[in-house]
Design an enzyme around this catalytic site. Structure first.
Site, PDB file in Angstrom:
ATOM      1  N   ASN A 107       0.810  -1.214   0.000  1.00  0.00           N
ATOM      2  CA  ASN A 107       0.000   0.000   0.000  1.00  0.00           C
ATOM      3  C   ASN A 107       0.856   1.282   0.000  1.00  0.00           C
ATOM      4  OD1 ASN A 107      -2.406   1.605   0.068  1.00  0.00           O
ATOM      5  ND2 ASN A 107      -3.435  -0.160   0.935  1.00  0.00           N
ATOM      6  N   ARG A 108       0.208   2.415   0.300  1.00  0.00           N
ATOM      7  CA  ARG A 108       0.856   3.713   0.045  1.00  0.00           C
ATOM      8  C   ARG A 108       1.533   4.313   1.268  1.00  0.00           C
ATOM      9  NH1 ARG A 108      -3.473   3.054  -3.144  1.00  0.00           N
ATOM     10  NH2 ARG A 108      -3.170   3.569  -5.334  1.00  0.00           N
ATOM     11  N   HIS A 133       3.441   0.013  -2.762  1.00  0.00           N
ATOM     12  CA  HIS A 133       3.830  -1.401  -2.861  1.00  0.00           C
ATOM     13  C   HIS A 133       5.338  -1.653  -2.937  1.00  0.00           C
ATOM     14  CE1 HIS A 133      -0.317  -2.268  -2.947  1.00  0.00           C
ATOM     15  NE2 HIS A 133      -0.536  -2.348  -4.239  1.00  0.00           N
ATOM     16  N   HIS A 207      -1.221 -10.114  -3.367  1.00  0.00           N
ATOM     17  CA  HIS A 207      -2.006  -9.254  -4.244  1.00  0.00           C
ATOM     18  C   HIS A 207      -2.724 -10.023  -5.363  1.00  0.00           C
ATOM     19  CE1 HIS A 207      -3.096  -5.503  -6.226  1.00  0.00           C
ATOM     20  NE2 HIS A 207      -2.515  -4.820  -5.265  1.00  0.00           N
ATOM     21  N   TYR A 209      -5.655 -11.123  -7.708  1.00  0.00           N
ATOM     22  CA  TYR A 209      -6.908 -10.573  -8.209  1.00  0.00           C
ATOM     23  C   TYR A 209      -7.808 -11.777  -8.488  1.00  0.00           C
ATOM     24  CZ  TYR A 209      -4.788  -6.019  -9.605  1.00  0.00           C
ATOM     25  OH  TYR A 209      -4.168  -4.793  -9.657  1.00  0.00           O
ATOM     26  N   ASP A 279     -11.451   1.117  -3.150  1.00  0.00           N
ATOM     27  CA  ASP A 279      -9.995   0.980  -3.091  1.00  0.00           C
ATOM     28  C   ASP A 279      -9.565   1.534  -1.737  1.00  0.00           C
ATOM     29  OD1 ASP A 279      -7.366   0.585  -3.627  1.00  0.00           O
ATOM     30  OD2 ASP A 279      -7.256   1.861  -5.402  1.00  0.00           O
ATOM     31  N   GLU A 344      -6.638  -7.638   0.250  1.00  0.00           N
ATOM     32  CA  GLU A 344      -5.242  -7.616   0.713  1.00  0.00           C
ATOM     33  C   GLU A 344      -5.210  -7.378   2.212  1.00  0.00           C
ATOM     34  OE1 GLU A 344      -3.405  -4.447  -1.747  1.00  0.00           O
ATOM     35  OE2 GLU A 344      -5.167  -4.781  -2.965  1.00  0.00           O
TER      36      GLU A 344
HETATM   37  C1  BGC Z   1      -4.155  -0.461  -4.585  1.00  0.00           C
HETATM   38  C2  BGC Z   1      -4.696   0.157  -5.844  1.00  0.00           C
HETATM   39  C3  BGC Z   1      -3.729  -0.141  -6.936  1.00  0.00           C
HETATM   40  C4  BGC Z   1      -3.584  -1.637  -7.043  1.00  0.00           C
HETATM   41  C5  BGC Z   1      -2.651  -2.062  -8.124  1.00  0.00           C
HETATM   42  C6  BGC Z   1      -4.023  -1.923  -4.776  1.00  0.00           C
HETATM   43  O1  BGC Z   1      -3.471  -2.496  -3.646  1.00  0.00           O
HETATM   44  O2  BGC Z   1      -4.973  -0.170  -3.499  1.00  0.00           O
HETATM   45  O3  BGC Z   1      -4.875   1.535  -5.718  1.00  0.00           O
HETATM   46  O4  BGC Z   1      -4.157   0.379  -8.143  1.00  0.00           O
HETATM   47  O5  BGC Z   1      -3.135  -2.144  -5.840  1.00  0.00           O
HETATM   48  O6  BGC Z   1      -1.535  -1.327  -8.142  1.00  0.00           O
END
Ligand code: BGC
Length: 379
Positions: A107-108, A133, A207, A209, A279, A344
């Site tokens: 995350n950020r 990430h 991560h 999907y 998100d 996640e």
């Molecule tokens: C984030 C998204 C991001 C994605 C892929 C996720 O964990 O929250 O904002 O676009 O990852 O990068």
């Protein structure tokens, strides 16, 4: 003479039966095959873990990426239910973190900056004005050392990576171990361990999907989601949490009862505008109580139900809002808008800069240890 003959026959029958039993018990398998070569010539292998029910999970040594995951639908049909690519170069050049291990910080982190004991650390700014990430070459893009373990109850892949002091700007030599274990309960256990020789921050996650319909280009809006959280973390327009813990009651973020992803996603809500959908990180209930069920996803058409168990305080539910139909899917189509979702498990985004959030600091001598389980059944 006849008696001896019968005795020998009986003994050989018993031993045959035992061998058969043993064979049945050790129906776990790991197949290893060459997957590709990276741009700089490193060999990447793919390991496919199989249980005796028929579940198969394929993982590559590059990024610890889950490239394929076959789970059964209510008719017993095993199909791939994760987004990914068929070749390594797509993972290297265009992957939005499909199936990868994320680190050091999932995350950020605001503006790619944080301080520990008065020392400021600067990370790559790789997502607008923020760090995302783990940086330019996070754990999703490194080659992991892989060991296999198979016995009658499980098939495990043990991945190790030594991240060097100041790699991607993070302090401390960090020894990381991620163990993927497939069991006969159709669950994949993901265990993360790490230690450091200098104070640092760590927040690892997975991560994948998912698209439980196994139609990998179809949108996931009719999947029914639950998240055991009474509050979530509202964000600013760059997706950094404001610090507020907001009650989900009466908002599109209330997933305490099972709800379709698409039910409220088009509501007029500033938070949905900022995220272009979901998100966000949910503040999970029952924190500190160890591993517990935190979320689930159900596809009513196939009957596949995914349950997520974790010991983590938060979960980022991402509804695939950045997928835009440009990436080619494994099944010949394109990854369309919202054709996959991520759950996640993690600590909250930007925790190093938010004192009120649970700490992500790891000190020398301490062990980072967390676990998340993805469990499949059908209904
Ligand atoms: C984030 C998204 C991001 C994605 C892929 C996720 O964990 O929250 O904002 O676009 O990852 O990068």
């Amino acid at each position: 003479m006849k008696k001896i003959y019968f005795l020998l026959l009986l003994l050989s029958l018993i031993s045959c039966e035992n061998t058969k039993k043993k064979e049945n018990m050790s129906l776990f398998k790991i197949n290893k095959e060459f997957f590709g070569k990276t741009n700089d010539g490193a060999i990447v292998d793919q390991y496919t873990l199989k249980n005796s029910n028929g579940m198969e999970v394929s993982i590559i040594s590059y990024g610890g990426i889950i490239t394929s995951w076959k789970a059964k639908d209510r008719n017993g049909d095993y199909k791939d239910i994760v987004l990914g690519f068929t070749n390594l170069s797509d993972y290297e050049t265009s992957s939005p973190y499909f199936g990868a291990i994320i680190g050091r910080y999932g995350n950020r982190i605001r503006e790619g900056k944080f301080s520990l004991d008065g020392v400021e650390y600067n990370l790559a700014v790789n997502n607008g004005e923020n760090h995302l990430h783990g940086g330019l070459k996070g754990f999703d893009k490194v080659i992991w050392d892989v060991k296999e373990e198979v016995n009658d109850k499980l098939a495990s892949l043990i991945l190790r990576y030594n991240s060097m002091d100041m790699e991607e700007g993070y302090p401390g030599n960090l020894d990381v171990k991620v163990t993927y274990t497939l069991t006969n309960d159709d669950e994949l256990r993901v265990r993360y361990e790490a230690d450091t020789d200098k104070k640092t921050v760590v927040n690892l996650t997975q991560h994948s999907y998912f698209n439980l319909s196994a139609g990998l280009s179809r949108d996931i809006l009719s999947h029914q989601i639950t998240i055991d959280a009474d509050s979530y973390l509202p964000v600013d327009k760059t997706l950094i949490p404001t610090g507020e813990l907001r009650d989900v009651e009466g908002t599109p973020f209330d997933f305490r009862e099972s709800k379709r992803v698409g039910d409220d996603i088009y509501d007029k809500d500033t938070q949905l505008t900022f995220g272009n959908g979901y998100d966000h990180c949910w503040v999970l209930n029952k924190q500190g109580e160890g591993i517990r069920i935190v979320a689930s996803a159900y596809d009513p058409v196939s009957g596949r139900l995914l349950e997520v168990y974790s010991d983590q305080p938060g979960i980022q539910f991402y509804s695939g809002n950045f997928l835009d139909g440009t990436l080619e899917s494994k099944d010949g189509g394109k990854y369309e808008f919202r054709s996959g979702f991520c759950l996640e498990t993690q600590h909250y985004p930007n925790s190093p800069n938010q004192e009120s959030f649970p700490s992500v600091t790891l000190n020398p001598g301490e062990k980072y240890e967390t676990e998340t389980i993805f469990r499949f059944t059908t209904r």
